[in-house]
Design a protein around this motif. Sequence first.
Motif, mmCIF file in Angstrom:
data_model
loop_
_atom_site.group_PDB
_atom_site.id
_atom_site.type_symbol
_atom_site.label_atom_id
_atom_site.label_comp_id
_atom_site.label_asym_id
_atom_site.label_seq_id
_atom_site.Cartn_x
_atom_site.Cartn_y
_atom_site.Cartn_z
ATOM 1 N N LYS A 131 39.811 34.736 35.277
ATOM 2 C CA LYS A 131 38.377 35.038 35.417
ATOM 3 C C LYS A 131 38.107 35.785 36.720
ATOM 4 O O LYS A 131 37.267 35.391 37.517
ATOM 5 C CB LYS A 131 37.525 33.783 35.301
ATOM 6 N N GLU A 132 38.865 36.869 36.916
ATOM 7 C CA GLU A 132 38.687 37.720 38.083
ATOM 8 C C GLU A 132 38.471 39.151 37.617
ATOM 9 O O GLU A 132 38.994 39.556 36.576
ATOM 10 C CB GLU A 132 39.926 37.667 38.987
ATOM 11 N N ILE A 133 37.675 39.906 38.398
ATOM 12 C CA ILE A 133 37.447 41.316 38.124
ATOM 13 C C ILE A 133 37.612 42.103 39.415
ATOM 14 O O ILE A 133 37.424 41.561 40.500
ATOM 15 C CB ILE A 133 36.046 41.575 37.508
ATOM 16 N N GLU A 134 37.994 43.381 39.275
ATOM 17 C CA GLU A 134 38.133 44.234 40.449
ATOM 18 C C GLU A 134 38.048 45.693 40.050
ATOM 19 O O GLU A 134 38.295 46.052 38.901
ATOM 20 C CB GLU A 134 39.449 43.966 41.179
ATOM 21 N N THR A 135 37.670 46.524 41.019
ATOM 22 C CA THR A 135 37.657 47.970 40.846
ATOM 23 C C THR A 135 37.649 48.632 42.206
ATOM 24 O O THR A 135 37.209 48.042 43.190
ATOM 25 C CB THR A 135 36.435 48.448 40.025
ATOM 26 N N ASP A 136 38.142 49.862 42.249
ATOM 27 C CA ASP A 136 38.024 50.671 43.460
ATOM 28 C C ASP A 136 37.016 51.797 43.246
ATOM 29 O O ASP A 136 36.838 52.654 44.092
ATOM 30 C CB ASP A 136 39.383 51.217 43.891
ATOM 31 N N LYS A 137 36.323 51.773 42.118
ATOM 32 C CA LYS A 137 35.301 52.775 41.790
ATOM 33 C C LYS A 137 33.946 52.335 42.352
ATOM 34 O O LYS A 137 33.754 51.188 42.742
ATOM 35 C CB LYS A 137 35.181 52.941 40.273
ATOM 36 N N THR A 138 32.989 53.247 42.355
ATOM 37 C CA THR A 138 31.638 52.943 42.808
ATOM 38 C C THR A 138 30.990 51.934 41.869
ATOM 39 O O THR A 138 31.048 52.089 40.649
ATOM 40 C CB THR A 138 30.794 54.226 42.857
ATOM 41 N N VAL A 139 30.390 50.902 42.464
ATOM 42 C CA VAL A 139 29.734 49.840 41.700
ATOM 43 C C VAL A 139 28.282 49.730 42.154
ATOM 44 O O VAL A 139 28.011 49.618 43.346
ATOM 45 C CB VAL A 139 30.429 48.472 41.926
ATOM 46 N N THR A 140 27.372 49.742 41.199
ATOM 47 C CA THR A 140 25.968 49.472 41.497
ATOM 48 C C THR A 140 25.724 48.004 41.156
ATOM 49 O O THR A 140 26.011 47.570 40.037
ATOM 50 C CB THR A 140 25.030 50.374 40.662
ATOM 51 N N VAL A 141 25.213 47.261 42.123
ATOM 52 C CA VAL A 141 24.996 45.828 41.948
ATOM 53 C C VAL A 141 23.499 45.553 41.931
ATOM 54 O O VAL A 141 22.775 45.959 42.838
ATOM 55 C CB VAL A 141 25.673 45.021 43.077
ATOM 56 N N LEU A 142 23.039 44.866 40.909
ATOM 57 C CA LEU A 142 21.640 44.473 40.774
ATOM 58 C C LEU A 142 21.579 42.962 40.662
ATOM 59 O O LEU A 142 22.229 42.363 39.809
ATOM 60 C CB LEU A 142 21.027 45.102 39.514
ATOM 61 N N SER A 143 20.793 42.338 41.558
ATOM 62 C CA SER A 143 20.611 40.883 41.519
ATOM 63 C C SER A 143 19.175 40.583 41.920
ATOM 64 O O SER A 143 18.473 41.467 42.406
ATOM 65 C CB SER A 143 21.600 40.190 42.457
#
Length: 180
Positions: A138-150
């Motif tokens: 249950k892990e996620i990862e990326t080196d790409k641009t991520v837009t985070v909305l919370s």
Amino acid sequence: MDTKVLYVTAVLIAAISGGYYYFGGKSNKLQADSSKSMTYSAEKINLTQTDEQGKLSVRAKVDRLEQDLQKQTSHLVNLHASTYKDGVVDATFFAKQAKGIDDNEKVILSDQVVATKLMRDGKMEFHTQELTAFPKRKEIETDKTVTVLSPQAEFVSQGLKANLNDGQYEFFNIRGKYEP
């Protein structure tokens, strides 16, 4: 003609035929492991998976699946997946394309990826073009641009590492606004 002679003749013909079949060219033999090199495909898949205690753990819908058993890879089109914790949706994932590697130990989501983590005080959404998920951990990862909305923040990060089990998130080069 004596039945004993007929019996011996039949056994002799069977032995010669079997020997020819067995020792003949490899292309003529049936190979038991030939099914491993097969590629399977299916459309409009609905998956429901439970854990060891019988509780719902994953539910997914896929428009198309292609699976290569020899390479232990799969390719999915329009993946909609939900993971569950104690019978309640914990996180959802959407991607137009997904590639499973090593029998889906590692899944690379791509093309309009949206991962949503549901929390007590709302939800946190991650929008990116590529996201690598490790379903069992249950892990996620990326080196790409991520837009985070919370509920508390909106920001852009150049990469992400997250453990969805304990809620630990690591962002890189953040730009955005935060409201506690």
